[in-house]
Design an enzyme around this catalytic site. Sequence first.
Site, PDB file in Angstrom:
ATOM      1  N   ASP A  39      12.387 -35.236  -0.171  1.00  0.00           N
ATOM      2  CA  ASP A  39      12.090 -36.560   0.391  1.00  0.00           C
ATOM      3  C   ASP A  39      12.934 -36.797   1.645  1.00  0.00           C
ATOM      4  OD1 ASP A  39      10.235 -37.314  -1.533  1.00  0.00           O
ATOM      5  OD2 ASP A  39      11.763 -38.175  -2.854  1.00  0.00           O
ATOM      6  N   LYS A  55      13.147 -37.603 -11.911  1.00  0.00           N
ATOM      7  CA  LYS A  55      13.914 -37.088 -10.763  1.00  0.00           C
ATOM      8  C   LYS A  55      15.415 -36.996 -11.019  1.00  0.00           C
ATOM      9  CE  LYS A  55      10.879 -38.346  -6.914  1.00  0.00           C
ATOM     10  NZ  LYS A  55      10.827 -38.943  -5.575  1.00  0.00           N
TER      11      LYS A  55
END
Length: 277
Positions: free
Chosen positions: A100, A67
Site C-alpha cells: 500500500d 493485515k
Amino acid sequence: MNRVGLIGWPVTHSISPAMHNAAFAALGLWDWSYELAAIPPDIVRQGLRTLRDEGGFIGVNVTVPHKQAVMPYVKPDDRARAVGAVNTIDFRDNSGTNTDVPGFLADLQAHGIALADRRVIVLGAGGAARAAVYTLARAGARVTVVNRTLEKAQVMLADLSLSAGVWGVEAKTLDEAVEQAGVSLIVNCTSVGMWPQVDESPWIDGVPFPRGVTVYDMVYRPAVTRLMRQAEAAGGQAVGGLGMLVRQGAAAFEIWTGQPAPVEVMFEAAKSALQSG
Ligand code: ATR
C-alpha cells in the site's frame, strides 16, 4: 500451476482476481492464477499453512481483517513493521511486506502531487491511515491527522513514532487542522462515502472547505465521491483511490512474478470489474 491470491473475511467483492488474471494473460503467464481464499479470523495461521503446503500457493495478498493478524507468521520487512500491517506475502521466503505504501506513493507521483514541505491533512486513523501517514511523512510532508476518535489518532501516532521514527505529526480537530496556513492536500483514509453510502462525506458540515486544495480519496467505489465533488466545487483537484489499488497490486505482482507489471492492463481490468460488479 503458480497460484497466488487474496485472503480475507469476506473477500467476495474483490476486484483483485480480475486485475491480476488480466495481467498474467497479457504477459502470457498462462500457468499463473489469482484466486480468492475466504479464511475466518480464528484459523489464519492454519489457513496460511494450508495454502502454502497443500495448495502450492507462491504468495498471497492480505486484506481485512488479517493485515495485522498475519504479522507473527511471516518475516515482515522494515516497511511492514513500520506500518504495522502486511498486505503481501511471498511464501518462497515467508516474507511479508506492505505494498500500500509504494502503491500510494506511485499514484501521488503519477498525478503530479508534490509532497516535500507541503502541509497535508490525513482523515482517519485505521490501517489505511497508518500507511498514508508513514508514506507522506517519509516524503517530507508536514502531516496533521484528523479522526472522529481523537484518542485513536494519538495512539496511531505514538505507534508510528516508535515503529517508524515518524515524528512531528499532530492529531487535531478538523477546525484546527484547516486553520493552519497553506494546506495543499487532504487524504481521505476513512471509509466514509464508500458505496452504498455515496451521499456521505468525511468533511464535517459547517467547516468551510479550503479553496484550491487537492483531495486524494482512497475510496474507489464510487469513482467520484462526495468529498471529491466538494474539493472540485472549491476549485481544487480530486483524485480517487483506484490508482492506489491498482499500483499496490502491481507491486505485489512484481514480487511474485519477478516481471514488470502491465499497469495499464491492470487499470482497465479493475475498471471493468468495478463496472460489472
Ligand atoms: P482501514 O483499515 O480501511 O483503515 P479501519 O481500521 O476500520 O479501516 O479504519 C476506519 C477509519 O474510518 C477510522 O479512522 C474510523 O474512525 P474511528 O477511529 O473514529 O472509528 C473512520 N470512520 C469510519 N466510519 C466513520 C464515520 N461514519 N465518520 C467518521 N469516521 C469514520
